[in-house]
Design an enzyme around this catalytic site. Sequence first.
Site, PDB file in Angstrom:
ATOM      1  N   THR A   7      -3.419  -2.182   8.165  1.00 36.75           N
ATOM      2  CA  THR A   7      -2.586  -2.619   7.092  1.00 36.75           C
ATOM      3  C   THR A   7      -2.275  -4.013   7.098  1.00 36.75           C
ATOM      4  OG1 THR A   7      -0.429  -2.189   6.050  1.00 36.75           O
ATOM      5  CG2 THR A   7      -0.568  -1.700   8.159  1.00 36.75           C
ATOM      6  N   ASN A   9       0.582  -4.911   5.676  1.00 42.86           N
ATOM      7  CA  ASN A   9       1.947  -4.756   5.488  1.00 42.86           C
ATOM      8  C   ASN A   9       2.899  -4.260   6.890  1.00 42.86           C
ATOM      9  OD1 ASN A   9       4.363  -3.783   4.819  1.00 42.86           O
ATOM     10  ND2 ASN A   9       4.022  -3.313   2.798  1.00 42.86           N
ATOM     11  N   LYS A  12       5.262  -1.239   6.781  1.00 48.34           N
ATOM     12  CA  LYS A  12       4.293  -0.186   6.589  1.00 48.34           C
ATOM     13  C   LYS A  12       4.283   0.190   8.316  1.00 48.34           C
ATOM     14  CE  LYS A  12       1.384   0.919   3.206  1.00 48.34           C
ATOM     15  NZ  LYS A  12       0.067   0.813   2.638  1.00 48.34           N
ATOM     16  N   ASP A  69      -2.528   4.630   1.294  1.00 51.60           N
ATOM     17  CA  ASP A  69      -2.234   3.890  -0.057  1.00 51.60           C
ATOM     18  C   ASP A  69      -1.031   4.689  -0.530  1.00 51.60           C
ATOM     19  OD1 ASP A  69      -3.282   2.091  -1.646  1.00 51.60           O
ATOM     20  OD2 ASP A  69      -4.165   3.499  -2.730  1.00 51.60           O
ATOM     21  N   ASP A 147      11.156  -0.607  -3.098  1.00 49.52           N
ATOM     22  CA  ASP A 147      12.424  -0.043  -2.294  1.00 49.52           C
ATOM     23  C   ASP A 147      13.823  -0.362  -2.996  1.00 49.52           C
ATOM     24  OD1 ASP A 147      10.938   1.138  -0.504  1.00 49.52           O
ATOM     25  OD2 ASP A 147      11.412  -0.226   1.178  1.00 49.52           O
TER      26      ASP A 147
HETATM   27  P1  ITT Z   1      -1.629  -2.102   2.598  1.00 45.20           P
HETATM   28  O1  ITT Z   1      -2.740  -2.073   1.445  1.00 45.20           O
HETATM   29  O2  ITT Z   1      -2.271  -3.463   3.410  1.00 45.20           O
HETATM   30  O3  ITT Z   1      -1.402  -0.875   3.632  1.00 45.20           O
HETATM   31  P2  ITT Z   1       0.218  -2.775   0.700  1.00 45.20           P
HETATM   32  O4  ITT Z   1       1.528  -3.426   0.555  1.00 45.20           O
HETATM   33  O5  ITT Z   1      -0.763  -3.462  -0.441  1.00 45.20           O
HETATM   34  O6  ITT Z   1      -0.244  -2.671   2.232  1.00 45.20           O
HETATM   35  P3  ITT Z   1      -0.021  -0.036  -0.800  1.00 45.20           P
HETATM   36  O7  ITT Z   1      -1.287  -0.639  -1.561  1.00 45.20           O
HETATM   37  O8  ITT Z   1      -0.119   1.224  -0.193  1.00 45.20           O
HETATM   38  O9  ITT Z   1       0.390  -1.196   0.477  1.00 45.20           O
HETATM   39  O10 ITT Z   1       0.943  -0.396  -1.909  1.00 45.20           O
HETATM   40  C1  ITT Z   1       0.884  -0.201  -3.321  1.00 45.20           C
HETATM   41  C2  ITT Z   1       2.298  -1.168  -3.744  1.00 45.20           C
HETATM   42  O11 ITT Z   1       3.332  -0.121  -3.552  1.00 45.20           O
HETATM   43  C3  ITT Z   1       2.631  -2.253  -2.981  1.00 45.20           C
HETATM   44  O12 ITT Z   1       2.970  -3.434  -3.979  1.00 45.20           O
HETATM   45  C4  ITT Z   1       3.861  -1.915  -2.210  1.00 45.20           C
HETATM   46  O13 ITT Z   1       4.844  -2.957  -2.155  1.00 45.20           O
HETATM   47  C5  ITT Z   1       4.419  -0.647  -2.944  1.00 45.20           C
HETATM   48  N1  ITT Z   1       4.828   0.393  -2.119  1.00 45.20           N
HETATM   49  C6  ITT Z   1       4.034   1.060  -1.268  1.00 45.20           C
HETATM   50  N2  ITT Z   1       4.819   1.907  -0.443  1.00 45.20           N
HETATM   51  C7  ITT Z   1       6.147   1.423  -0.679  1.00 45.20           C
HETATM   52  C8  ITT Z   1       7.190   1.728  -0.261  1.00 45.20           C
HETATM   53  O14 ITT Z   1       7.555   2.838   0.766  1.00 45.20           O
HETATM   54  N3  ITT Z   1       8.464   1.383  -0.655  1.00 45.20           N
HETATM   55  C9  ITT Z   1       8.387   0.413  -1.627  1.00 45.20           C
HETATM   56  N4  ITT Z   1       7.373  -0.026  -2.402  1.00 45.20           N
HETATM   57  C10 ITT Z   1       6.073   0.570  -1.854  1.00 45.20           C
END
Ligand code: ITT
Length: 190
Positions: A7, A9, A12, A69, A147
């Site tokens: 990831t 992020n 995460k 995801d 969040d």
């Molecule tokens: P990776 O794909 O590199 O793991 P990402 O931040 O892009 O990181 P996602 O594609 O899973 O993660 O997330 C899709 C969107 O949803 C992204 O803009 C996140 O900020 C948001 N998101 C995912 N999980 C979240 C959470 O627990 N709380 C708030 N927003 C979230």
Amino acid sequence: MDIFFVTHNEFKYMEAKQIAQEYDISVEWFNLEYQEIQENNLTAIANTSCLQILRDNENLVDKNFFLEDAGLFVESLNGFPGPYSSYVLHTIGNDGILQLMKKEENRYAYFKSVVAYHSGGKIHNFQGITDGTIIHEIKGDKGFGFDPIFRPLESEFTFAEMTLKTKNLYSHRQKSLREMFNSLTTFANK
Ligand code: ITT
């Protein structure tokens, strides 16, 4: 047991690391930003990403790793932004979602998380859902993404008002990760 979390992020990763400790599993951060396909289904997106990562990163082929995801699905917006959550966050953001829902009384939404775990050439999926409410204004400065506008049904606080440890009691991600860690520890003990 050592596994990698692919990831870009860090939030995460930190959430996963804290949960993994409870299972005596060590999760290492594989910091990589990968391209996601556009699809309506989070599992298909996660699995395609997993295959692409395997193709592009030879050093991961013999490793146990996972990616995750997630998406926010708002009922009154017919499930928007769902699988397009990243794009929507970067374009209209939390303010844009609140604006779209300004006159909306139905505030129900859910977060969904899908994990794709790779081991020995196979991919296994785990998922978690948390039901909640889109509040009327941004609240809290912790966490990331949506969040500050999402409050799980079981709490009076948004994810952004919670410490990482408290978010890990309610979040969609802790559910999918616990499913995975439970299955890994059950398998390892057999
Ligand atoms: P990776 O794909 O590199 O793991 P990402 O931040 O892009 O990181 P996602 O594609 O899973 O993660 O997330 C899709 C969107 O949803 C992204 O803009 C996140 O900020 C948001 N998101 C995912 N999980 C979240 C959470 O627990 N709380 C708030 N927003 C979230």
